[in-house]
Design an enzyme around this catalytic site. Structure first.
Site, short mmCIF file in Angstrom:
data_model
loop_
_atom_site.label_atom_id
_atom_site.label_comp_id
_atom_site.label_asym_id
_atom_site.label_seq_id
_atom_site.Cartn_x
_atom_site.Cartn_y
_atom_site.Cartn_z
N GLY A 12 -6.47 -26.24 -17.20
CA GLY A 12 -5.69 -25.94 -16.01
C GLY A 12 -6.22 -24.80 -15.15
O GLY A 12 -5.46 -24.21 -14.37
N SER A 13 -7.52 -24.50 -15.24
CA SER A 13 -8.01 -23.41 -14.38
C SER A 13 -7.97 -23.81 -12.91
O SER A 13 -7.67 -22.98 -12.05
CB SER A 13 -9.41 -22.95 -14.80
OG SER A 13 -10.37 -23.95 -14.58
N ASN A 14 -8.23 -25.07 -12.61
CA ASN A 14 -8.09 -25.52 -11.21
C ASN A 14 -6.63 -25.47 -10.76
O ASN A 14 -6.33 -25.07 -9.63
CB ASN A 14 -8.62 -26.94 -11.03
CG ASN A 14 -10.13 -26.97 -10.82
OD1 ASN A 14 -10.61 -26.63 -9.76
ND2 ASN A 14 -10.86 -27.35 -11.85
N LEU A 87 -5.09 -42.85 -16.17
CA LEU A 87 -5.10 -43.66 -14.94
C LEU A 87 -3.69 -43.68 -14.34
O LEU A 87 -2.70 -43.85 -15.07
CB LEU A 87 -5.53 -45.08 -15.33
CG LEU A 87 -5.97 -46.01 -14.21
CD1 LEU A 87 -7.21 -45.48 -13.51
CD2 LEU A 87 -6.24 -47.40 -14.80
N ASN A 102 -7.73 -36.40 -6.20
CA ASN A 102 -8.33 -36.06 -7.49
C ASN A 102 -9.63 -35.28 -7.28
O ASN A 102 -10.28 -35.42 -6.25
CB ASN A 102 -8.64 -37.35 -8.26
CG ASN A 102 -9.25 -37.08 -9.63
OD1 ASN A 102 -8.77 -36.22 -10.38
ND2 ASN A 102 -10.31 -37.80 -9.98
N HIS A 104 -13.34 -34.74 -9.26
CA HIS A 104 -14.20 -35.22 -10.35
C HIS A 104 -15.45 -34.35 -10.40
O HIS A 104 -16.04 -34.05 -9.36
CB HIS A 104 -14.57 -36.69 -10.10
CG HIS A 104 -15.31 -37.28 -11.26
ND1 HIS A 104 -14.67 -37.65 -12.43
CD2 HIS A 104 -16.63 -37.52 -11.47
CE1 HIS A 104 -15.56 -38.11 -13.29
NE2 HIS A 104 -16.75 -38.04 -12.73
N ASP A 145 -11.75 -42.96 -10.68
CA ASP A 145 -12.79 -42.32 -9.86
C ASP A 145 -13.36 -43.22 -8.77
O ASP A 145 -14.56 -43.16 -8.46
CB ASP A 145 -13.94 -41.84 -10.77
CG ASP A 145 -13.45 -40.97 -11.90
OD1 ASP A 145 -12.53 -40.17 -11.66
OD2 ASP A 145 -13.97 -41.10 -13.02
N GLU A 174 -15.59 -26.04 -7.69
CA GLU A 174 -14.21 -26.54 -7.64
C GLU A 174 -13.26 -25.46 -7.11
O GLU A 174 -12.43 -25.73 -6.24
CB GLU A 174 -13.78 -27.02 -9.03
CG GLU A 174 -14.58 -28.23 -9.48
CD GLU A 174 -14.15 -28.80 -10.82
OE1 GLU A 174 -14.31 -30.01 -11.00
OE2 GLU A 174 -13.67 -28.05 -11.68
C1 GAR Z 1 -12.58 -30.06 -14.03
O1 GAR Z 1 -13.96 -29.78 -14.03
C2 GAR Z 1 -12.32 -31.39 -13.36
O2 GAR Z 1 -13.21 -31.71 -12.34
C3 GAR Z 1 -12.48 -32.34 -14.53
O3 GAR Z 1 -11.90 -31.69 -15.61
C4 GAR Z 1 -12.07 -30.27 -15.45
C5 GAR Z 1 -10.74 -29.61 -15.70
O4 GAR Z 1 -10.88 -28.21 -15.76
N1 GAR Z 1 -11.85 -33.60 -14.25
C6 GAR Z 1 -12.30 -34.75 -14.74
O5 GAR Z 1 -13.27 -34.84 -15.48
C7 GAR Z 1 -11.51 -35.99 -14.30
N2 GAR Z 1 -12.24 -37.18 -14.56
P1 GAR Z 1 -9.60 -27.29 -15.65
O6 GAR Z 1 -8.53 -27.89 -16.59
O7 GAR Z 1 -10.04 -25.94 -16.14
O8 GAR Z 1 -9.14 -27.29 -14.24
#
Ligand code: GAR
Length: 190
Positions: A12-14, A87, A102, A104, A145, A174
């Site tokens: 969940g950093s994003n 999905l 989303n 990716h 995706d 990101e």
């Molecule tokens: C992120 O890099 C995101 O792009 C990826 O998971 C990571 C989550 O990081 N998403 C996918 O791979 C979706 N197919 P986070 O939990 O630290 O935000």
């Protein structure tokens, strides 16, 4: 006011970055975090940041209208997937046509699709010998995706980069772009 629900399955950093970016924003607010994973660290982050959260299971997500009803009751008008690995079912897609975004961690159409997430994506890009990777922000449709691309940004894959190092570079992209692009998508429709 644009009211966002952020779906996340893990760290969940994003999600945190997005919550912080829109804190006190005049038009956009992160209303809630939803997760399919009761052990996801994103739920701790939500608690610390004072954002409510809701955890659902597979049955609730795929075989009921609990989630669209829950979102409608809170007047959610956009969904952001930030590291969400399931999905999205058709009942939610129908309610949020072109309103689910989303991120990716690759330059789609490369390294997308079922099972391609997180570190697996970075391992694939490095073992293919690609000179660059990046991020793709896109609308969500009924395939993994596959929806219309909104934005991409690139980074170099340097000699000796490990999947972890590449993941760090991708995360920086990101954090830099995802909140801004969400803001642009939402406010250009104002
Ligand atoms: C992120 O890099 C995101 O792009 C990826 O998971 C990571 C989550 O990081 N998403 C996918 O791979 C979706 N197919 P986070 O939990 O630290 O935000």
């Amino acid at each position: 006011m644009y009211r966002i629900a952020v779906f996340a399955s893990g760290n969940g950093s994003n999600a945190q970055r997005i919550i912080e970016y829109f804190d006190h924003h005049p038009q956009i607010k992160v209303e809630i975090i939803l997760s399919n994973n009761p052990a996801a660290y994103v739920l701790e982050r939500a608690k610390k940041l004072g954002i409510p959260s809701f955890v659902f299971n597979r049955h609730e997500f795929y075989e009921s209208d609990i989630i669209p009803d829950f979102l409608a009751a809170r007047n959610i008008n956009y969904i952001v997937l930030a590291g969400f690995l399931w999905l999205v079912p058709v009942n939610i897609l129908r309610s949020y046509d072109h309103r689910i975004i989303n991120i990716h961690p690759a330059l789609l159409p490369k390294y997308g699709g079922k099972g391609m997430y997180g570190m697996k994506v970075h391992e694939a890009a490095i073992s293919a010998g690609d000179p660059e990777s990046g991020i793709t922000i896109h609308f969500v449709n009924e395939k993994y995706d596959n929806g219309a691309i909104i934005f991409q940004a690139k980074c170099e894959i340097s000699k000796g980069d490990t999947p972890n190092r590449l993941a760090e570079k991708i995360h920086q992209l990101e954090y830099r772009y995802f909140p801004e692009i969400i803001e642009q998508v939402l406010t250009s429709k104002a």
